[in-house]
Design a protein around this motif. Structure first.
Motif, short mmCIF file in Angstrom:
data_model
loop_
_atom_site.label_atom_id
_atom_site.label_comp_id
_atom_site.label_asym_id
_atom_site.label_seq_id
_atom_site.Cartn_x
_atom_site.Cartn_y
_atom_site.Cartn_z
N ARG A 81 61.29 -15.38 33.66
CA ARG A 81 61.05 -15.77 32.26
C ARG A 81 60.20 -17.03 32.19
NH1 ARG A 81 63.36 -13.32 27.81
NH2 ARG A 81 61.68 -14.53 26.94
N VAL A 82 60.46 -18.00 33.06
CA VAL A 82 59.67 -19.24 33.10
C VAL A 82 58.23 -18.92 33.48
CG1 VAL A 82 59.35 -21.39 34.39
CG2 VAL A 82 61.60 -20.82 33.49
N ASN A 83 58.05 -17.93 34.36
CA ASN A 83 56.71 -17.54 34.79
C ASN A 83 56.00 -16.67 33.76
OD1 ASN A 83 57.02 -18.94 37.15
ND2 ASN A 83 57.69 -17.17 38.32
N GLY A 84 56.63 -16.42 32.62
CA GLY A 84 55.97 -15.72 31.52
C GLY A 84 56.25 -14.23 31.44
N SER A 86 58.31 -10.76 30.48
CA SER A 86 59.09 -10.38 29.31
C SER A 86 60.57 -10.27 29.68
CB SER A 86 58.61 -9.03 28.78
OG SER A 86 58.92 -8.01 29.71
N HIS A 87 61.40 -10.29 28.65
CA HIS A 87 62.84 -10.12 28.86
C HIS A 87 63.12 -8.78 29.53
CE1 HIS A 87 67.09 -9.55 28.02
NE2 HIS A 87 66.79 -8.45 27.37
N PHE A 88 62.40 -7.75 29.10
CA PHE A 88 62.63 -6.41 29.63
C PHE A 88 62.39 -6.36 31.14
CE2 PHE A 88 61.13 -2.10 30.59
CZ PHE A 88 62.24 -1.38 30.18
N LYS A 89 61.24 -6.87 31.59
CA LYS A 89 60.92 -6.83 33.02
C LYS A 89 61.86 -7.72 33.82
CE LYS A 89 57.14 -6.89 36.26
NZ LYS A 89 57.26 -7.78 37.31
N ALA A 90 62.14 -8.92 33.31
CA ALA A 90 63.03 -9.83 34.02
C ALA A 90 64.44 -9.25 34.13
CB ALA A 90 63.07 -11.18 33.30
N ASN A 91 64.88 -8.59 33.08
CA ASN A 91 66.21 -7.98 33.08
C ASN A 91 66.27 -6.82 34.07
OD1 ASN A 91 68.78 -8.30 31.98
ND2 ASN A 91 68.48 -6.56 30.60
#
Length: 125
Positions: A81-84, A86-91
């Motif tokens: 998330r800090v690296n930009g 999306s919530h979807f990909k990070a999740n």
């Protein structure tokens, strides 16, 4: 009466600073969990500890291992998330990590059960 739906999210998205703060917080939490692990391992190695205390430490170490996996998954999420991302990909990344941890734990459990099987059969005879 017609049901109304929200056209926008209820909470505004996190700012970049808030994401960095969450990332920092979860890293601090990992340090706390690692300290907890050291405390429990010290209880196991204590010669003066009672069998009940050692048993409690063994059970706590299982919880610690699970918590470490959880926190590491959160670290993966917040780093993305800090690296930009999306919530979807990070999740998705976080959930894939957790799934791999669960698979590893299941394999270890099966291996232990398989090793204990001859002892269980001996007890019944």
């Amino acid at each position: 009466m017609a049901q109304q739906y929200y056209s926008k999210s209820k909470n505004p998205p996190l700012t970049e600073d808030e994401s960095k703060e969450k990332y920092k917080d979860i890293k601090e939490e990992l340090q706390e969990v690692l300290e907890w692990k050291k405390e429990e391992e010290a209880k196991l190695e204590d010669c003066d500890a009672s069998p009940q205390k050692k048993g409690a430490a063994k059970r706590a170490l299982k919880k610690v291992a699970r918590r470490i996996d959880t926190v590491k998954g959160q670290i993966i999420y917040w780093k993305l998330r800090v690296n930009g991302e999306s919530h979807f990909k990070a999740n998705l990344e976080k959930n894939e990590y957790w799934a791999s941890c669960n698979e590893k734990a299941e394999k270890e459990r099966r291996k232990k059960d398989k090793e204990d099987l001859p002892n269980l059969l001996k007890k019944k005879l």
